[in-house]
Design an enzyme around this catalytic site. Structure first.
Site, PDB file in Angstrom:
ATOM      1  NE  ARG A  90     -15.746   6.091 -17.154  1.00 31.52           N
ATOM      2  CZ  ARG A  90     -15.755   6.839 -16.058  1.00 31.52           C
ATOM      3  NH1 ARG A  90     -14.676   7.544 -15.740  1.00 31.52           N
ATOM      4  NH2 ARG A  90     -16.817   6.905 -15.292  1.00 31.52           N
TER       5      ARG A  90
ATOM      6  CB  CYS B 118     -11.792  15.792 -15.171  1.00 33.12           C
ATOM      7  SG  CYS B 118     -13.261  14.767 -15.407  1.00 33.12           S
TER       8      CYS B 118
ATOM      9  NE  ARG C 266      -7.758  11.306 -10.848  1.00 30.05           N
ATOM     10  CZ  ARG C 266      -9.014  11.004 -10.518  1.00 30.05           C
ATOM     11  NH1 ARG C 266      -9.252  10.323  -9.402  1.00 30.05           N
ATOM     12  NH2 ARG C 266     -10.029  11.362 -11.273  1.00 30.05           N
TER      13      ARG C 266
ATOM     14  CG  ASP D 216     -18.942   4.783 -17.356  1.00 38.90           C
ATOM     15  OD1 ASP D 216     -18.103   4.374 -18.185  1.00 38.90           O
ATOM     16  OD2 ASP D 216     -18.643   5.445 -16.363  1.00 38.90           O
TER      17      ASP D 216
END
Length: 417
Positions: A335, A264, A246, A333
């Site tokens: 990221r 999360c 992950r 976003d």
């Protein structure tokens, strides 16, 4: 060593971004992608002997500011160098073929954990070379793992999972190191545009970005990554050993404090359980924890978005989930998962058999980087907090874990798995 007089005039400091001609020796050349560490060269971000510097920025990311505070308050002697004796990794990682492929790794230094070993002669000559990766062994303990043992989903084996419920891991902390030509190429933009944006959006923090094209490496003041390995680290590079993995982006509210507005922590805990189970079955588990709080928008922005979502007419709804983020942050976003697979290549990963993620952005970035992905493992519905249902539904509408995103003109979701 005497403490410097901080009240002395600053006339001896040259406030310029141009090359210096002070001190013995010259800055070692960096040849990114060279297979041999000596041919590649060390990264020298020293703030003392300026003629040795061959990077933009300083080590430790955002913590460099705290280092400056420690110097200013006389808690730390300026120019202190770490004693690197006995700090070498207890586990050998690499080198792997990806280390010398400049298209595979552009955002970390693959040799960053082996500075004391491979650059010993240069250290002895007075070059201030700092590790950017540290590897150690540890035990981790989560209440969710104790619950899994109590529910008999997991059983201690004395190797991966101890009788007291602690999991045995190898972990690595990684500071970001950006090779600017490669980062620009990864995003399909001009290096000059990247440099100028970095310079302007940090308030001119690093003038060298626009005045020193000979300096190609930036030590950005951002958070790094932590790697947790369940089982043998060397097995990560063996595509015949089942890898459960992950990649998790930081969420302080949920990961640490248990906020129920998102999935999360439940997903992270579920992934750790899957990694333990996979390692016990003869495979290897991997969790990569990336410090990109609030989709890299920051926690202040995230909390503002929470308020906006809950106060909108009709309440918090999946249809407006990302819209409210855009209204506050200007983007959904930040990221940008394009750089994320570099850590997997540092570990030698070529195939992930079980990817514990519903994110198509992460999946697409991993596959595009040349790593095969087998099964994708969603979070079980039973682990989704009631208040986080909006998040999951919004992500599915946006195309998470689906082959087709929601057609705006349609009333149903594309849920093909």
């Amino acid at each position: 060593m005497s403490t410097p007089d901080l009240a002395a005039p600053l006339s001896h400091i040259r406030l310029t971004s141009h090359p210096f001609a002070e001190g013995p020796g010259a800055a070692p050349a960096i040849r990114w992608g060279a297979a041999d560490p000596h041919a590649r060269g060390p990264l020298v971000g020293t703030t003392t002997t300026r003629s040795h510097r061959n990077v933009v920025g300083t080590h430790s990311g955002s913590y460099g500011v705290y280092r400056a505070l420690a110097v200013a308050t006389r808690s730390l002697v300026r120019g202190h160098r770490p004693d690197l004796r006995d700090t070498s990794p207890p586990v050998v990682i690499g080198p792997y073929p990806q280390w010398s492929d400049p298209d595979r790794i552009v955002s970390l230094d693959p040799w960053g954990a082996q500075v004391a070993d491979v650059f010993g002669p240069l250290l002895a000559d007075g070059y201030d070379i700092r590790p950017t990766i540290a590897v150690t062994r540890a035990h981790i303990e989560l209440p969710e793992i104790h619950d899994a043992i109590g529910a008999k989903r997991l059983a201690p084996d004395g190797r991966v999972l101890l009788a007291n419920g602690s999991a045995v891991v190898t972990k690595a902390a990684i500071e970001p190191v950006w090779w600017l030509p490669g980062v620009a190429r990864r995003f399909g933009i001009a290096e000059a545009d990247l440099r100028r944006a970095l310079f302007e959006e940090t308030g001119g923090m690093y003038p060298e970005l626009v005045t020193r094209s000979d300096l190609e490496v930036l030590l950005p003041p951002v958070g790094g990554q932590t790697v947790y390995i369940f089982g043998e680290a060397r097995d990560l590079a063996n595509p015949d050993v089942t890898l459960t993995a992950r990649v998790h982006d930081e969420c302080n509210g949920s990961d640490v404090f248990g906020s129920d507005i998102c999935t999360c922590r439940p997903y992270l805990a579920h992934a750790i359980e899957e990694c333990i189970r996979g390692a016990q079955a003869g495979g290897v588990g991997l969790v990569v924890y990336c410090r990109k709080e609030g989709r890299a928008l920051g926690e202040v922005t995230k909390f503002l978005v929470y308020n906006a979502r809950k106060r909108q007419e009709g309440g918090d709804r999946a249809a407006n989930y990302f819209l409210r983020t855009e209204c506050v942050a200007g983007v959904q976003d930040m990221r940008f998962q394009e750089l994320m697979p570099d850590v997997l290549h540092w570990l030698g990963v070529r195939r992930i058999h079980r990817l514990v993620s519903m994110s198509n952005m992460k999946y697409d970035a991993i596959v595009k980087s040349g790593i095969e992905v087998g099964t994708r493992v969603p979070i079980p519905d039973a682990l989704v907090p009631a208040d986080a249902r909006v998040e999951i539904d919004a992500k599915i509408r946006a195309g998470y874990f689906t082959e087709t995103a929601l057609d705006p003109a349609a009333d149903t979701l594309g849920r093909t798995l």
